[in-house]
Design a protein around this motif. Structure first.
Motif, PDB file in Angstrom:
ATOM      1  N   ALA A 183       0.731  -1.256   0.083  1.00 24.41           N
ATOM      2  CA  ALA A 183      -0.080   0.063   0.284  1.00 24.41           C
ATOM      3  C   ALA A 183       0.508   1.281  -0.351  1.00 24.41           C
ATOM      4  N   LEU A 184       2.175   1.293   0.707  1.00 20.42           N
ATOM      5  CA  LEU A 184       3.204   2.774   0.737  1.00 20.42           C
ATOM      6  C   LEU A 184       3.584   3.104  -1.099  1.00 20.42           C
ATOM      7  N   PRO A 185       3.219   2.805  -1.942  1.00 21.79           N
ATOM      8  CA  PRO A 185       3.283   3.464  -2.540  1.00 21.79           C
ATOM      9  C   PRO A 185       1.632   3.990  -3.782  1.00 21.79           C
ATOM     10  N   HIS A 186       0.582   3.962  -2.751  1.00 19.37           N
ATOM     11  CA  HIS A 186      -0.207   4.388  -2.937  1.00 19.37           C
ATOM     12  C   HIS A 186      -0.954   5.163  -1.983  1.00 19.37           C
ATOM     13  N   ILE A 187      -0.344   5.650  -1.420  1.00 24.44           N
ATOM     14  CA  ILE A 187      -0.831   6.321   0.250  1.00 24.44           C
ATOM     15  C   ILE A 187      -0.941   7.672  -0.014  1.00 24.44           C
ATOM     16  N   VAL A 228     -11.477   9.929   4.275  1.00 24.23           N
ATOM     17  CA  VAL A 228     -12.216  10.031   3.241  1.00 24.23           C
ATOM     18  C   VAL A 228     -10.674   9.469   2.424  1.00 24.23           C
ATOM     19  N   GLY A 229      -9.222   9.753   2.980  1.00 23.34           N
ATOM     20  CA  GLY A 229      -8.439   9.293   2.109  1.00 23.34           C
ATOM     21  C   GLY A 229      -7.785  10.469   1.102  1.00 23.34           C
ATOM     22  N   LEU A 230      -8.198  11.784   1.356  1.00 26.54           N
ATOM     23  CA  LEU A 230      -7.932  13.352   0.660  1.00 26.54           C
ATOM     24  C   LEU A 230      -6.480  14.119   1.496  1.00 26.54           C
ATOM     25  N   GLY A 231      -6.421  13.301   2.671  1.00 27.20           N
ATOM     26  CA  GLY A 231      -5.384  13.908   3.968  1.00 27.20           C
ATOM     27  C   GLY A 231      -3.894  14.339   2.969  1.00 27.20           C
ATOM     28  N   LEU A 232      -3.417  12.764   2.886  1.00 26.47           N
ATOM     29  CA  LEU A 232      -1.863  13.124   2.589  1.00 26.47           C
ATOM     30  C   LEU A 232      -1.974  13.196   0.666  1.00 26.47           C
ATOM     31  N   ASN A 275       9.162  11.142   2.821  1.00 26.63           N
ATOM     32  CA  ASN A 275       9.769   9.815   3.101  1.00 26.63           C
ATOM     33  C   ASN A 275       8.282   9.529   3.869  1.00 26.63           C
ATOM     34  N   VAL A 276       7.981   7.986   3.901  1.00 23.63           N
ATOM     35  CA  VAL A 276       7.481   7.578   4.566  1.00 23.63           C
ATOM     36  C   VAL A 276       7.894   6.011   4.785  1.00 23.63           C
ATOM     37  N   ILE A 329       7.047   9.083   9.314  1.00 27.77           N
ATOM     38  CA  ILE A 329       6.415  10.318   7.896  1.00 27.77           C
ATOM     39  C   ILE A 329       7.660  11.818   8.043  1.00 27.77           C
ATOM     40  N   ARG A 330       8.662  11.810   6.767  1.00 32.77           N
ATOM     41  CA  ARG A 330       9.456  12.668   7.150  1.00 32.77           C
ATOM     42  C   ARG A 330       9.310  13.462   6.009  1.00 32.77           C
ATOM     43  N   ILE A 331       9.560  14.857   5.861  1.00 34.94           N
ATOM     44  CA  ILE A 331       9.448  15.659   5.228  1.00 34.94           C
ATOM     45  C   ILE A 331      10.554  16.304   5.527  1.00 34.94           C
TER      46      ILE A 331
END
Length: 466
Positions: free
Chosen positions: A407-411, A429-433, A448-449, A459-461
């Motif tokens: 799932a990681l590549p699609h988050i 609803v899956g819009l935040g990320l 990076n996740v 989660i690193r920004i």
């Protein structure tokens, strides 16, 4: 009238340029040839006059040519040089010697003309019934000092004839060469534009349902190949965009269908089975909650759509990152406490960058909301802020459900929610990320996740300071 094609226009342009260049070449060649022939005729005439003067003698004031008649070369030269030949006595203006050909031409001069000839250049061109002739005027003095004028002439008709032949040749060659050039240009442009025709036909066959098809690339690496490659890259982006649009539409339909179906079901149930006003109020209160959820989804969709279309702009201002992180943690501390999740922050002081505080704050809010939402009671959520290698590092870690490697590549895709079985009772609803990713991209940063199921997520920004 049907517009002319590119092949016709290129051929016409090529032919016009070729015609102008070829015509210019023949014009220049004509004048060069005329000049060379004229100079050659003059040189031969001067050579004849100079040679004759060496054989010229005067006896009793009468000119005579004295030469060895037994020498065929000399005799031939004298015979050729004296074909147009005459001598005047300048004191009396009388003709002393005149060749038959000059007599036939009727070339004679008055005393005034003789005086003018002796005063001006030694070459005189005369137009006669037999064509144009050129005479070399040589002033000769006898031993007693008497002055004579020797004229040696030659016809310029061979020069004119050669130029006429050249002009006639050009009159035939130029049209023929232009026709050949036009035919060659037509064939060349046809071969050159043939790949473009193939590209046009292939592009016409591509439908919205066939965006996986591509234009043919010959492999020559020329401009046509570059055009095809560029279009193929555009089709790839278009295919990706249409695919995202289809998934986006399907996701919207899925996300809105469920609450709408629930609202309809509750409304029908209330109409059929409500016994009192209180039952209706309970039903309406439940529907208001669903309306709020729908409103939240629509608001997030509009925000993300405006962001991706470029309607929303980032401000460029000084942002106190440390105080912003502290405010965010303070805002979510009550939510975390109610869920039984500990929320802590570890941030260096005076951490700052140039950007938009509102958007950066929204990104942190979304990350904290997800972290707390997917962390069970007794878990931990930590926020870090520091500098590394000239960049600002913002990090949110949790000990929650985690995300599978599949799932990681699609988050960061819209409406994507990893492991629905683990989060079916969690609102979202899956819009935040998706919005977080857009914000980080606007900062020209990276995100990076790292995550493992049941071991939490980090989660690193990384953002530039300026």
């Amino acid at each position: 009238m049907k517009p002319r094609g590119l092949r016709f226009k290129l051929t016409l342009l090529y032919t016009a340029i070729f015609t102008v260049l070829l015509s210019g070449f023949f014009v220049v060649a004509y004048y060069l040839l005329a000049s060379q022939l004229d100079a050659t005729a003059t040189d031969e005439l001067v050579e004849r006059a100079t040679g004759l003067r060496g054989y010229l003698r005067f006896e009793n004031n009468q000119p005579q040519l004295v030469f060895d008649t037994g020498d065929p070369e000399v005799a031939s030269f004298v015979r050729t040089a004296t074909r147009y030949y005459q001598i005047y006595d300048l004191s009396t203006s009388a003709v002393l010697v005149q060749s038959p050909d000059v007599q036939f031409l009727g070339v004679e001069f008055t005393p005034a003309e003789l005086h003018s000839i002796t005063e001006f250049p030694v070459l005189t061109d005369i137009q006669t019934d037999q064509g144009r002739f050129r005479f070399f005027n040589d002033r000769v003095l006898s031993e007693p000092g008497r002055a004579y004028l020797m004229q040696v002439g030659a016809s310029l008709e061979p020069v004119h004839l050669a130029l006429r032949h050249f002009t006639r040749l050009a009159g035939w060659l130029v049209p023929f060469a232009v026709l050949v050039a036009a035919a060659a240009g037509w064939l060349m442009t046809g071969r050159t534009l043939s790949p473009i025709k193939s590209i046009t036909r292939a592009a016409q066959d591509i439908e919205v349902t066939q965006l996986n098809r591509r234009l043919p690339v010959v492999g020559t690496g020329d401009e046509v190949d570059q055009l095809a490659v560029t279009f193929n890259e555009a089709f790839t982006r278009l295919e990706r965009a249409v695919g995202e649009m289809k998934r986006f539409t399907a996701s919207i339909a899925h996300e809105l269908r469920t609450p709408l179906a629930g609202l309809r079901g509750e409304a029908e149930f209330a109409l059929l089975h409500s016994q009192s006003l209180d039952d209706c109020k309970i039903t309406l209160a439940s529907q208001i909650e669903e309306f709020d959820k729908l409103n939240h989804v629509i608001h997030q969709l509009l925000t993300l759509a405006q962001a991706e279309s470029g309607e929303l702009r980032m401000a460029r201002e000084h942002v106190e990152v440390t105080s912003m992180l502290l405010d965010a943690v303070d805002t979510f501390s009550l939510v975390a406490s109610e869920k039984g999740v500990s929320l802590e922050i570890d941030c260096i002081p005076d951490l700052a960058l140039t950007g938009d505080r509102q958007w950066l704050e929204r990104a942190i809010f979304n990350l904290l909301d997800n972290a707390i939402k997917y962390t069970p009671a007794g878990g931990h959520v930590n926020v870090y802020g520091r500098r590394e290698g000239g960049k600002i590092v913002l990090e949110v870690t949790d000990t929650g459900n985690g995300i599978s490697q599949e799932a990681l590549p699609h988050i960061f895709e819209r409406f994507y929610r990893a492991d629905p079985s683990r989060s079916k009772d969690i609102e979202g609803v899956g819009l935040g990320l998706s919005l977080v990713k857009w914000i980080v991209d606007q900062y020209q940063g990276t995100i990076n996740v790292e995550s493992r199921p049941d071991h939490g997520t980090r989660i690193r920004i990384l953002l530039p300071e300026h």
